[in-house]
Structure formats: structure tokens, C-alpha cells
Write a protein that holds these residues in place. Structure first.
Motif, short mmCIF file in Angstrom:
data_model
loop_
_atom_site.label_atom_id
_atom_site.label_comp_id
_atom_site.label_asym_id
_atom_site.label_seq_id
_atom_site.Cartn_x
_atom_site.Cartn_y
_atom_site.Cartn_z
N PHE A 54 0.88 -1.23 -0.23
CA PHE A 54 -0.12 -0.13 -0.04
C PHE A 54 0.86 1.18 -0.19
O PHE A 54 1.92 1.35 0.53
CB PHE A 54 -0.80 -0.06 1.29
CG PHE A 54 -1.80 -1.14 1.36
CD1 PHE A 54 -2.06 -1.98 0.42
CD2 PHE A 54 -2.70 -1.17 2.32
CE1 PHE A 54 -3.09 -2.92 0.37
CE2 PHE A 54 -3.93 -2.24 2.58
CZ PHE A 54 -3.94 -2.73 1.58
N LEU A 55 0.46 2.45 -0.93
CA LEU A 55 1.03 3.64 -0.62
C LEU A 55 -0.17 4.32 0.11
O LEU A 55 -1.35 4.44 -0.41
CB LEU A 55 1.25 4.39 -1.82
CG LEU A 55 1.92 5.64 -1.67
CD1 LEU A 55 3.35 5.63 -1.10
CD2 LEU A 55 2.09 6.47 -2.96
N LEU A 56 0.11 4.95 1.06
CA LEU A 56 -0.78 5.75 1.95
C LEU A 56 -0.25 7.23 1.58
O LEU A 56 0.87 7.63 1.82
CB LEU A 56 -0.53 5.81 3.68
CG LEU A 56 -1.05 4.50 4.16
CD1 LEU A 56 -0.64 3.19 3.46
CD2 LEU A 56 -0.75 4.42 5.79
N ILE A 57 -1.19 8.04 1.13
CA ILE A 57 -0.77 9.37 0.60
C ILE A 57 -1.56 10.43 1.48
O ILE A 57 -2.75 10.40 1.64
CB ILE A 57 -1.49 9.75 -1.11
CG1 ILE A 57 -0.60 8.48 -1.72
CG2 ILE A 57 -0.77 10.72 -1.24
CD1 ILE A 57 -1.19 8.57 -3.31
N GLN A 58 -0.75 11.40 2.38
CA GLN A 58 -1.14 12.49 2.90
C GLN A 58 -1.97 13.43 1.97
O GLN A 58 -1.72 13.44 0.66
CB GLN A 58 -0.17 13.27 3.50
CG GLN A 58 0.51 12.21 4.56
CD GLN A 58 -0.15 12.18 5.95
OE1 GLN A 58 -1.18 12.58 6.02
NE2 GLN A 58 0.57 11.61 7.25
N ALA A 59 -2.86 14.28 2.63
CA ALA A 59 -3.67 15.33 1.82
C ALA A 59 -2.60 16.53 1.25
O ALA A 59 -2.90 16.78 0.26
CB ALA A 59 -4.73 15.83 2.41
N PHE A 60 -1.88 16.67 1.97
CA PHE A 60 -0.76 17.76 1.73
C PHE A 60 0.44 17.91 2.56
O PHE A 60 0.31 17.33 3.68
CB PHE A 60 -1.53 19.28 1.72
CG PHE A 60 -2.20 19.29 2.99
CD1 PHE A 60 -1.70 19.89 3.83
CD2 PHE A 60 -3.46 19.12 3.26
CE1 PHE A 60 -2.09 20.24 5.36
CE2 PHE A 60 -4.16 19.29 4.36
CZ PHE A 60 -3.55 19.80 5.45
N HIS A 61 1.37 18.65 2.26
CA HIS A 61 2.62 18.68 3.08
C HIS A 61 2.68 20.20 3.29
O HIS A 61 2.68 21.09 2.52
CB HIS A 61 3.78 17.80 2.22
CG HIS A 61 5.06 18.57 2.97
ND1 HIS A 61 5.73 19.37 2.30
CD2 HIS A 61 5.64 17.83 4.00
CE1 HIS A 61 6.83 19.44 3.11
NE2 HIS A 61 6.86 18.59 4.09
N LEU A 62 2.77 20.60 4.43
CA LEU A 62 2.99 22.09 4.87
C LEU A 62 4.65 22.40 5.07
O LEU A 62 5.20 21.60 5.79
CB LEU A 62 2.48 22.54 6.01
CG LEU A 62 0.81 22.40 6.17
CD1 LEU A 62 0.37 23.04 7.40
CD2 LEU A 62 0.16 22.96 4.84
N SER A 63 5.09 23.31 4.32
CA SER A 63 6.29 23.51 4.38
C SER A 63 6.84 24.32 5.67
O SER A 63 5.93 25.08 6.20
CB SER A 63 6.59 24.29 2.86
OG SER A 63 6.29 25.68 3.05
N ASN B 47 -0.36 -2.28 -4.74
CA ASN B 47 -1.75 -3.00 -5.00
C ASN B 47 -2.78 -2.16 -4.82
O ASN B 47 -3.87 -2.59 -4.89
CB ASN B 47 -1.65 -4.68 -5.01
CG ASN B 47 -1.37 -5.05 -3.60
OD1 ASN B 47 -1.35 -3.95 -2.49
ND2 ASN B 47 -1.39 -6.32 -3.24
N ALA B 48 -2.48 -1.13 -3.81
CA ALA B 48 -3.86 -0.26 -3.39
C ALA B 48 -2.87 1.02 -2.85
O ALA B 48 -1.85 1.08 -2.43
CB ALA B 48 -4.71 -0.76 -2.38
N ILE B 49 -4.06 2.03 -3.19
CA ILE B 49 -3.61 3.31 -2.71
C ILE B 49 -4.50 3.71 -1.39
O ILE B 49 -5.85 3.67 -1.52
CB ILE B 49 -3.74 4.40 -3.90
CG1 ILE B 49 -3.04 4.04 -5.15
CG2 ILE B 49 -3.39 5.74 -3.36
CD1 ILE B 49 -1.74 3.95 -4.96
N VAL B 50 -4.03 4.31 -0.23
CA VAL B 50 -4.96 4.80 0.67
C VAL B 50 -4.85 6.10 0.81
O VAL B 50 -3.66 6.55 1.19
CB VAL B 50 -4.46 3.99 2.12
CG1 VAL B 50 -5.44 4.56 3.08
CG2 VAL B 50 -4.74 2.69 1.93
N LEU B 51 -5.66 6.84 0.65
CA LEU B 51 -5.60 8.49 0.61
C LEU B 51 -5.91 8.81 2.24
O LEU B 51 -7.11 8.64 2.57
CB LEU B 51 -6.68 8.96 -0.30
CG LEU B 51 -6.57 8.89 -1.70
CD1 LEU B 51 -7.54 9.58 -2.68
CD2 LEU B 51 -5.15 9.16 -2.35
N LEU B 52 -5.15 9.30 2.61
CA LEU B 52 -5.30 9.87 4.11
C LEU B 52 -6.06 11.32 4.37
O LEU B 52 -5.97 11.87 3.36
CB LEU B 52 -3.86 9.82 4.93
CG LEU B 52 -3.21 8.65 4.96
CD1 LEU B 52 -1.89 9.05 5.63
CD2 LEU B 52 -3.74 7.46 5.65
#
Lengths: 287, 287, 287, 287, 287, 287
Positions: C10-19, C94-99
Motif C-alpha cells: 500500500f501507498l498511504l498518501i497524505q492530503a498535503f505537506h506544509l512547508s 496494489n492499493a492506494i490509501v488516501l489519508l
């Protein structure tokens, strides 16, 4: 109506029969047929043109106490089906009325009745149909948490969700093991009859008013048969408060619906309740 | 996962067990647990991380043939409840999977499971939940008129009406008295496996295409467990026609749903399925 | 499961990254992958059979503060799509999880995933599907007015309107310019962990009880990911009050849904999310 | 209306601007403002009392071809928001009209407009509101599979599901890589204008009649802006067939809706589209 | 707009005309056309580009007091139809605006208008359409019990049930026999205009806030035309409380809707309102 | 039932009375009360326990031909109300039955009846209630385009939309000016009675089968009273085809519903149909 061949020949079937001297008894389980019907005086006038009998239901199918859980409703429902089948096969009746508040075995009993062209009615279902004739939305006044949720499911199954404003709990659960209570519902009824204050009636009034003012109820329906005795008292109290709201009850509704179906010569659609080998079948059903 | 304490400990319960050498048999009623599961090869990979057993169901609760009418579903449902209760009480399982297409006894079994904190899943219900994850509308491919209507009722009870495009009948009724047929469904499966033309599969393809083109189905669900063998064949055929539509099946869906619930540590809401003496109760329910 | 080829990748993808060292930070934006997941300890056991990575999301697509308005959700959603596309094309997952709580870019990410046969799940959507398995109606406990209304829209888009009892606002808006607040949510979590009184938790309890008693909720769902830490605390508090109500949370739900879809070999219906040049097309769609 | 201060000051914003001499061009991307509006002659009379400008949209935000997938709609939608914001901040306009058939960025643009008290309208949304004024059910005539499904989602998001009879696909997909087609839609329009047979128009007539006869449509709406040219032709053809059915189109509907909102001094409810720091907030939302 | 041929030529038709010096009068029944329109100053700017006339309605069709019961609405509705027919036949108008809050005779008047290609609008209907443009749910602020229920029925007939959060009763019934009251509504308006406390306005504010906080209203609509004067006062008061909620009113909405329909050249679908001898007919209607 | 005080005392009120020797007559307008009821032999047995009279309706309220447009329905409905009021005030009846297929004046007549505690029933409404007792969905078999659309509106007003599968048009419009036809419906009935082929019956059979197979009807309802004669013929024909579907009809349904309401002692909810000065009023209504 001919004197010798009454137009209406009904079998009224109780949900179950509790054996012995169980402490959880709600109504007489034997004696004259009139005595086996709770609150008989409230609706005896509706049976004057009916040749009727009462079947006590299966004995303790689920246990020796009133029905409240889904498990119990399922078991009691199954236990009722042979009784319905035998009654239909006997040729003695032109309608079956299922007594009890939560309609155990009702859809299955209708399926059986269909095979014989005999309509089957049940107390909760019948109340909902009558309620729909009187107002846009109804609320149910009922006894306990588990019973409430069973009725919610029936509202959905019977396709009355749009018309149900709420199910209101007055929290007078039926007596059941392990913690026995001294038949509070019968006590409440007697208090009301003596003109004394009944907490059950007071709560029913309060929840009815909440159903009217907050939930949008225009008609009131009584859930568990243990609450049917409330009908004349609740109707009177609400009228005194100025609310012009009909309060229904199960036995009367189910008996009158049975008469209607007999008079119109219908029972149920064979498309809704097909036999196992129907003459015609459809490629497609829309739910 | 630890080797000695498998994460998943499931009991798979058949809907019923037919005794003797009944001509109406659809699947082996005894033997190795694998042989008792229809189409085992289709989903054996989902059981590799599960410690599982099969219960054959009650013997002939309704008769010696497959279940199709509502009367039969009710009786079979009631017969399953003691099995569920015993399994929950045994402490051996962390989930119960009810096999069979029409989910007899499912709501009641969930209520029992709740008392033990054990999730219960069932084939039709599980398919509908998975279908809702994959598309906006599903259609059901099912075997016969009476079974279709039972499934229509389940769709309503399960509150999936909005998502159901249609129930489609391929008219391969299960064998039942009095007019026995020579196990056509098993024959159809074997024809399909041999690469021969199966009328049952052809009809399923035709009704699936109609469900897609006319009814708006975006996912397909198989109704009766007698149709579950169709899954790989139907999926392949529809893909060959160019239709990118998932075809689900009951056993896989119910097993995977059980895993999800075990992993999340949930079974069912106690507000939907209250016990007979709940700690808290609500004045009002909205259906 | 084979040791060398984990079943779940799985790839867990955060909504955004604050710099930078923005004062509006809600969670660590770098470090070990575990540290980048809020409340990791709550669900680490669900990742033991998963080979997983975390993607931090695009950097400041909308600004240097958490997302709350629709404008921000739209911009963040669009910024996520190249990440999803690259992950799918990499062949590593094999799956993407949107955080994240409000699912920015979810329908579009599913469309991309479909082209690769890779399921994509998201926290709010996944919670709703699990909630539907546990009860008839859910309520959402969420942080702020604008975020609430975004979730209302998602409920409608996801076709869960019938099952949504309410969205309840506990009014702990995420920090954002111009009027900075000293990270109140993290403080609230720490208070709760120390056993001190957290106003955020108290309000969540009060709104949950209102959702149960007034709105008809049978399951609770947490909206914004900034509220996910509440899950164990809120579940415990409600149980102590006697309410048998499941409290869900986004990360666990989305991870488990991804496993289910991988195991079943499905992602999404190609009829719901057709490619730009589909093999087959339909004359008619019914909404 | 005063001559020097026109009542209506509108900015019409295209969905996107394609750069260079792309083969996928659907409309002029530069020149006089009138020439940038497709089918200008059809609705020029509605702009006589409007001071209007056209913004060409962002350049190639998603690629150098028309928008069709959800991914593209999301990216184009996000690219439009800075344009809307700048237009609102300029003080030059009292309404924004979003051109294009699939309304990219519409809800977010309304949120931005609200902050300035400026109404924003969009072609598909506006058509649905007008359609609801004319009949109980509408059908959408649209170009392609992916675009159809996007519109289905909009119907749900806009809460018009009950009124949508169907979305009908005439299968004239917009040109896009890799397989270029020689601008078929423009050709079709020219054929129709010359009185020759246009396959696109013929299909639109056929699907409109099917929508009327089979789906229950009482009003017709055109989906993709590439189909807007059909309006006068389709209206005439259906009238000749005897069908008294209004055929709507996006530009006219969006312009007229903008006028209505300006005249009534309203834009959108701040409760539906709250700002990030609203003066008042509600504990509860009902979806 | 040309000076000599105004674009808009409207006849505004009152619901009824009360004869003599009835004590139940709500508005001037004769005089200049401007004086016959209640609250004319509130919307006179919308009539500057309209050539308009007022018809006083039939005289005392139901009695000599304002309309409140269904019986009265039906009789008044029927009495309006010859006026509509004559107006359409005269060729003098391109739209008819039916004044009054409860839209008596509206569907029938639209049917008549259709035969002439002339759009007909009405105050309650028009408000609902505008409300749907501004928010997801509206509530109605209305005067009395019987009038409330009439509006509830209109909401259903107009197919706006899904969007109606509630109808709220401020209980200022219109004056009627036998128990005359000294025109309280006009008094309330004057108090509000003088900046004094008006109980009617205070109740409207309270019920509006309840509609927002409890029922989910995002837009407010005024029911009875006797409440239309509240619009500017109620809008202002709610804004002062911090609620960003649009408050609509009937005359403005109906006038603006009429302009929209005239500009778009549409009136109503002939499929919804077929003539008695339509050119084409459909085998099937879906409700 | 006592001989001297019949339980049921009904007034049956026709929709209208056509004067003179109009060529558009559908039924005898004078003579014995039995002869004034169309198809009396079909339901005479239901009147044996009823003391009944027939009122012919107002004379030519709308014109000298049968009612078909909305305008006509409205005028006829209004003309019926004084008759209802006088009948209620007379004290002679305990129920009013409104004859005719499209129920002109029904809601208003119920409101009047309520003031006297007298139930009022009508043919279309009553059929829908009976249909709901027999199946999940019904279709209406009706005569003409305009009449169909009127019935569609009634289905919505009566809140039966969820249960209506379709309204089917057999296209036998009632005779009306200017193009007179030689009473085709009466001819069709006579052909059917003589055993000859009736095109009207054949079309009704075809549309009924389409309603069953395509629309999902489980019960059939007859729309216009001009179609009521079809009931026994259509029922028989469908049974011969193998379809087990009940076919209802208006007079029987309305008479039986009236009996039910009389026996139960109810008429209508005063909350749905409040009087002009109700004892209690509610702050809030939910539609």
C-alpha cells in the motif's frame, strides 16, 4: 348477510401460548374465546357479524415468557406457520387474523394464505394501512428498546418508511427472566380503569405529544399488543388536551382489514408472493 | 500473524442439511470440510489465513429439498439460531459466516452474535456491501421467481433499495417436489467447465447485459448460492463483450467482510440490535 | 502469506505537506514513516501484514495551513492526482490509501486507479461503508462549520444520504490565518492522554449523545482527520455511559477496505468510472 | 435601466483555453469576445442589457484537448478558481457565469463569490433549475460515456436526482489524443445549418424520443457544451414530431439565472457555503 | 429594450377581491394599481422594465374574508381560471403572475397559459425555485395551522419535499368570522416600520432561528402573502444575529421567474400539462 | 346489524351531471338510483348492508361533456363542495363516497367531512390504499394523456409515489367537443359483454402485461371511471394468461374503505386537515 352462512369466518391466531402458571403471563391462555382476547370489550362490536374462533398459538416455542428479541420473533413466527397452513386447509375460514403486536410470521403466513386464496392480516401491518388513510405521517407508541427496533424493521419491510414519523418508547418492557417483575402492565391498565394515575398512560401521553409536536405525527399507532389497552384512554386524554389525532390499535385494525379483503375478494398479489411453481415468471423485478 | 493463534477463527454455517439420498441435493452434505463448500477452488485462497470449520446446518428443518419459499426461509432461519448460539458460546470462533444465498436467520443471528461481541456475516448482505464500494447501482442475477422476491425483500430490509437497479431472473429454479428434475444446475456447471454451452450461463450473460444496458447496473451480484459457480464464467464472458463490470459472489464477500469486522474489532451497533435489557434506552427512534 | 511477496503493498498518501515551520502544522511532516501517521499506535496492528509507504502529499498547494474551505479542498484534490498516477504507474503498490478526513481528490484518484486495476480508498468514504455494515444510520462528529458542509456534500456524492442521521459540529476549527491559535487540537489530545479534562473530548461526547438520542445515530464516524485521535477516548466514554455504539475512525477503515478490495481482486466498476475510450458504451444512464 | 450604469455586469469564464494550433480545438480561443462564445447568435439577444466580458480560462491546465475525464474536470476546476477570485475582487462584475457543460469548479467558485456577495452560475446547474420550472422530470442529452457519468454525479451533488429521468448518450466523444478525429462536432453543426443530414442531430432526436417515451422526460437538457448548438435544431425537430417538450441549453440558462439572482440581490446561502470563520455556527446539520 | 414595445407585459392577478367595507380586509381593494399591491415599495424596482396591470380577482368567491381552508382555496382557485383565460386570450400579456401566498388555481392556470404559450408564475412556487438556487434546504415561515398544512401539500405537489426542512407557524391567523380581530397584521407591520417591537416579527425571528438550528434550513421562504411584509425586517434581524441566510418573498420571486421564462421563450412542458387533444401521446408515465 | 338502524348510511356523489341530451354522456343522468351507478351489477353485493343514496353532482359546472383537463377538474371539484357540506349537515349519512375516477374535490371534501366527523372516500384514493395492502407496487390503467397526468399528480399528492410503478395510457379519450365521437367506451363494454373483441380491452390487457413485465406492477388499478367496467374482463384475461395479479376498481374500493372507517369510528386526522380555528396548533410541520 345470510343468517346461516356468515359472510365473515375468521380464525384469530395468538402469537404464542405460555404453558403452566408462568409468572410472565400477559393474558389468559385458556377459557372462553372471548376471555382469551385482551381488551375484548373494546372491539366486541366489530365481531358481531363475524363467525370467529381463537387459536392460542404454539406452546412456548421460544420459552415461557413474552416475545421481545428478534431471535424470539423468528422462532415464534416459524411456529405459527403450521397453524396457518392447517387453518387454510380446513376450509373453515375465509380470513386469518394474526394477533400480537409485532406480527411474527406475517409475510410467510400471507404466502401460505395466498395458495388458498385466503387473506391474512396482522395487527401492526393493519394499523399502518389504516394510519395511511387518516394522515400523512404516523408515530408508534411502543413498550421497549428491542421491541421498538423490531417495529422499525417492520416499518421498512412493509414499505411505510416515508410515512413513519417516529417510534416512541414508553419503556414498559414485557416481563422476562431473569429479573421478574409483578405484571406491571396489567396493573397499569387497572389503575387507568379505576381512574387512578397510571405511569404507563402518563408516559404514553407525554410521548404522543412529543411525537405530534416534534416528530410530525398526525396519527398514532400502538406497537406491542401489551399497549393496546391504552387506546381509549390515550385517545381521550389527547382529545382533552385539544389534539385532534386518531389513536389506532391492532385488533380492530386487523379485523376490519380482513373484512375489507374478504368483501373485495382479494388476498395478496401473486407477483409479490409467488408460489414455488408459478404459471408465469418475470425476467426483471424492480425493488 | 502468529502461527499458533490464527487471527481469524471462523465457523461457516450452511443453511440446512438434507438427509439421505434425496434427489434434491445441490451439494455434498458430508465429507471433508472443503468438499462441503460449493466451488471451493474459487475462494480457497481467502481461507489460507483462517482457521475455519463448517457446520452442515440443521437437518431437513423444512423438508428434504432446497429452500425457495418464504415459509421455508423462515423455518430454516429459525433452525439456524441454536447453532449460532452454541458456536458463539463455545468461544472457539471470532466470526460466524452464514452460507447460502438468501441469508436465512441473518438478522437474528447478528443479534445473538452481538451478545458475544462476535460478528456474523451472510452471503447476500455481504455482496451488497461490497457492491456499494464498487459502483452506484447493482443488479442481482438470480434463479427463480419466489427466490427473486425474497431477495427483493432483503434488499429493502437491508436498506439497499436506492442502490438496487434490478433483480433478474434466469429461471433455473432449484429442484423440488413434486416434479423432480435431474439436478440441472450441477449439469450446467459441468458443461461450462468443459467449455460446452450452458444454457444457464448464456441466460445469465443475457440478463446481465440487460441489467447493464436497461436497468443501470454497474455491479453484478449473484443471488441464490446455486448460482455462485457462475462467477468466474460470467465475469469472463462480460469482459469479453467489453463490459468492465465487477461480478461478485457470496462466499468470498461474506468471508472478507468477516475479516474486516474482526480486524476493526466491531460486530454490530447495539442501538440497532439492542439486548433485551439494554443499559440505556432511547425515547425516540427515526426509521 | 508468503514472506517475500507481501499480499498487501500500500501507498498511504497524505492530503498535503506544509512547508517550513508553519504555525499551522497538525502533524509531523517528515521523519520515519510511522511518525508521519497521526495516532499510529491506534492502528499499527493493521499494518503488520502490509508492506507500506507514506507519501507526504504536495507541498502547500493551497497555502501553508490545513484545508477547510471548498476552494482549498479542490486545489489540494487536484494536487494529489499526479502523485496517484505516478504511484499506480510504478507497479509497486496494489492499493492506494488516501489519508485525511475530507477525501480530497478521491473520485478522481479512483478513476486513475481503475486504469491500472488498483483500488483506491479514502478515510471518510471507508468509514461510511463500514458504518453501513454496523447500523442503519450514522452521525459524523466533525470539527468546524465549513468542514461540516464539505462532509455533507460528500455524504450526498457518495450516495449515503439515507443513512446519515446528522453531521455534528464540535467547533474546534483547524488553525488558519489570519488569527493563529496555539494548536489546540494537539493540546486536547495530550490532555486526554494524561487523563485530564479535554474540552474537545467533552464536546464530542455531548454531541455524540445528542446524535444518538435526537438524530437516531446508531454508529459514529469521525470527520476531519484532526478528530481521529478521539476514537479510543470517545468509544470508552460512550461505553461508560451505557451506549453500545461503535465509534469508527478513518485510517483503520481505509486500510481495511483496501485489504478487502485487494483480496477480492476488485477496484471499481468501469461503468461508474469509464475510461475516456471505453470498449462499450451505454445509451442510457439512470442516476 | 440607466444607460451609464448597466444593471448587469457579467464576466463569462470559459472552462479552459487550448494553446497553439491544437487539433482538438472546439471553439475560437481568441478574437472578438462575441467570436469566443459558441453559438453566439442563438443567445445574443439575452446579452443586450448586459455589460459583459469573456475570460478564456486557464491555458492547458490539464492538456491540450477538451475535458472529459474526472481527473481533467478536477484539474480544470482548480485552475478556474484564481480567475474567479480575481474577477470578484476587481469590483467590475455583479455576477460570474461559468461557461462549459460540466461546470468545473462551480461549487468552489460559488464559495468564492459568496465572500464578495457575487452570484456565480454555471451551465449545467442553471439548466437543471430552469428544467425544474417547466416539468417534473428532465433527461440530459450528452456526448460520451465518461462525460455522462460526470453529469450523473453532478445531478446527485446538485440534489436533482429525483427529477432526472435519464442521461442519454449520443456518443459523439470530444476529440482527444491519441486518436485524433477531424472536429466532427463542428462538421455536424455545419451540416445541420446547411439543411443536410447530421448524424449527431439524428441521434439526438432518437435519444430524445426514447427519453420521452421510455424514461419519462418532460424537459430536455443538453450536457456538454459541444452539444449546445443542437438546441434550435432539436427543438424544431421534436416539435415537428408532435412532442411539446422544451429543449434547454446552457449559456442562455446560466445568463438568465445570473440576472434573476442579481435582481433579487441574492447569491447563495451562507449556511450552505460558510466562510472559514463564520459569525455563527450550528451544532447540527441534516444532509 | 425598445421604448414602445416593452419586453415584459405582465398581468398580476390577485387571489380574490373582498367587497364592501369588510372588517376582514388585508389590503386596498381599489385605487391606483400600485396601491393594490401590498408592500409595493419593496419591489417596485423590479417592475420598472415591465408594462404591468393588476386584476383584483373575483369578488367574494368563497365569502367576505381571507382564504385559509382548503375548501376556500379550491373555490378561489376555480374562480381565478376565467380571469386567466381571458387575459391569455386578450393577447395583451406575455406572462401572468398570480399573487397571493398559497397559489390558488396555479396548476390549472399554467395549463391554460400553455395553450397560449404564456408562462404563469405564482408566489409560493416561485419562492421554492429561487430557494433551491440558494441552498439545499428551505423552511417556510407561515401564519396559521390550516394555511401551514395547505403549504405542506403544495410542497409535495410541487415536488420540493426533499428540499423542505420545515414549515414553521408563527400563529398570526388571518382575520375571519365569527370572531373578528382588529387587523393585527397591518398593525404589526406599522409597529415594525416605526421601530417598535412587533410580536409577529419577534416570533418570525424565533421560528427562523429554530428552523436554522434545529431543522436544517439554509434559506427562508415566506408563506402567506400576509407575511411578505416581514422580508426586509426579518432579513435584517437575522443578519444582525450573524446568520447568513437569504429570506425570500413571493412577489419578487414570481415577477423575476416570469421574466426568466419570457426571456427564455418557455412556459411549461406540454408533456406535464398536455392539452385535451395532444398531437402525441405516451403509453407510459413514471410518477 | 339491526334492521331499523343500518350501520352504514352512505351518500354516493357523482362528479357532475350533464344536462339535456348531450352527445357526450357516459352514463344515465337520471332514473332509479341503481341505474345511475355505472356497472352496478359488479358491486351491488357490497351495498346490501348499506342504506345509500346517489347525488347526481352539479349540473354542467364546467361544460356539457366529461371532465379531462385540470381546469375542468378544479371547477368540478369546487362545484362538489356545497353538496358535501349539505350532506354532512343533514345528519343523514355516516360516510360520503365520491364517485368518479379522478377524485375532484376530494381533499377539500375530507376537510368538510372532518368538521362533522364524517369520513369521505374517493375512487382513486381508495384504490391506492387497497393496492398497497396487496402488493408493493401498482400500475394505473387509464384512458388519456391529460387524465394520466392528473392521476400522476394525485399519486404524488396522496403520497403514493414510491408505490406507483407506472400510469399506462390505453388512449380511449372521453368524448368532448369539438370533435364528437359516438360514445366508443359504451360500445367497447357491450362488445366485451357479448364476447366480441373489444379494442379497449385488448389494449388494456397489453398495457397491463407491459406494466407487469416492464414496470414492476404487482397490482393493477383503473384510473378513469370510464374504465371501471374493464375490471372483471381484465381480471379474467390476465388470469388466463397466468398472471396472478389483482385488478382493482374504484367504486368497490371506495365503498369498502368507507365501511372500514365507519366501523373504526375515524375520519381523518385533524392535524392533517385542521379546522380554521383549531384548539391546538404546532410550531413546526415536517413535510
Amino acid at each position: 348477510m345470510a343468517q346461516h352462512a356468515p359472510k365473515f369466518r375468521f380464525l384469530l391466531i395468538q402469537a404464542f401460548h405460555l404453558s403452566g402458571n408462568t409468572r410472565y403471563q400477559l393474558r389468559p391462555m385458556q377459557g372462553a374465546k372471548e376471555s382469551m382476547l385482551m381488551n375484548y370489550a373494546d372491539f366486541s362490536h366489530l365481531l358481531t357479524d363475524v363467525a370467529w374462533e381463537v387459536h392460542p398459538g404454539a406452546t412456548d416455542p421460544h420459552g415461557n415468557w413474552p416475545v421481545e428479541t428478534r431471535e424470539e420473533f423468528c422462532i415464534v413466527g416459524a411456529s405459527r406457520l403450521p397453524i396457518v397452513k392447517e387453518a387454510c386447509a380446513s376450509g373453515k375460514y375465509n380470513a386469518i387474523v394474526l394477533l400480537g403486536g409485532g406480527d411474527p410470521g406475517f409475510p410467510e403466513a400471507r404466502e401460505i394464505g395466498r395458495r388458498y386464496g385466503i387473506p391474512v392480516t396482522a395487527c401492526f401491518s393493519a394499523q399502518l394501512h389504516i394510519a395511511a388513510m387518516l394522515g400523512n405521517k404516523f408515530s408508534v407508541i411502543d413498550l421497549s428498546e428491542a421491541h421498538n427496533m423490531h417495529l422499525c424493521d417492520l416499518v421498512v419491510q412493509y414499505r411505510f418508511k416515508e410515512k413513519c414519523a417516529s417510534v416512541r418508547n414508553i419503556h414498559f418492557p414485557l416481563p422476562r427472566p431473569p429479573d421478574f417483575k409483578e405484571r406491571p402492565i396489567e396493573d397499569e391498565k387497572q389503575k387507568a380503569q379505576r381512574g387512578e394515575k397510571s405511569e404507563m398512560l402518563e408516559t404514553a401521553v407525554a410521548e404522543s405529544v412529543a411525537a405530534i409536536e416534534e416528530d410530525g405525527a398526525e396519527v398514532l399507532v400502538l406497537g406491542c399488543s401489551g399497549a393496546f389497552w391504552l387506546q381509549p384512554f390515550l385517545q381521550k386524554r389527547l382529545a382533552e388536551l385539544g389534539w385532534e389525532v386518531p389513536v389506532l390499535e391492532g385488533y380492530r385494525s386487523a379485523i376490519e382489514q380482513a373484512k375489507t379483503l374478504v368483501n373485495l375478494g382479494v388476498d395478496a398479489s401473486g407477483l409479490m408472493l409467488p408460489g414455488d411453481k408459478p404459471k408465469k415468471w418475470r425476467r426483471k423485478k424492480l425493488v
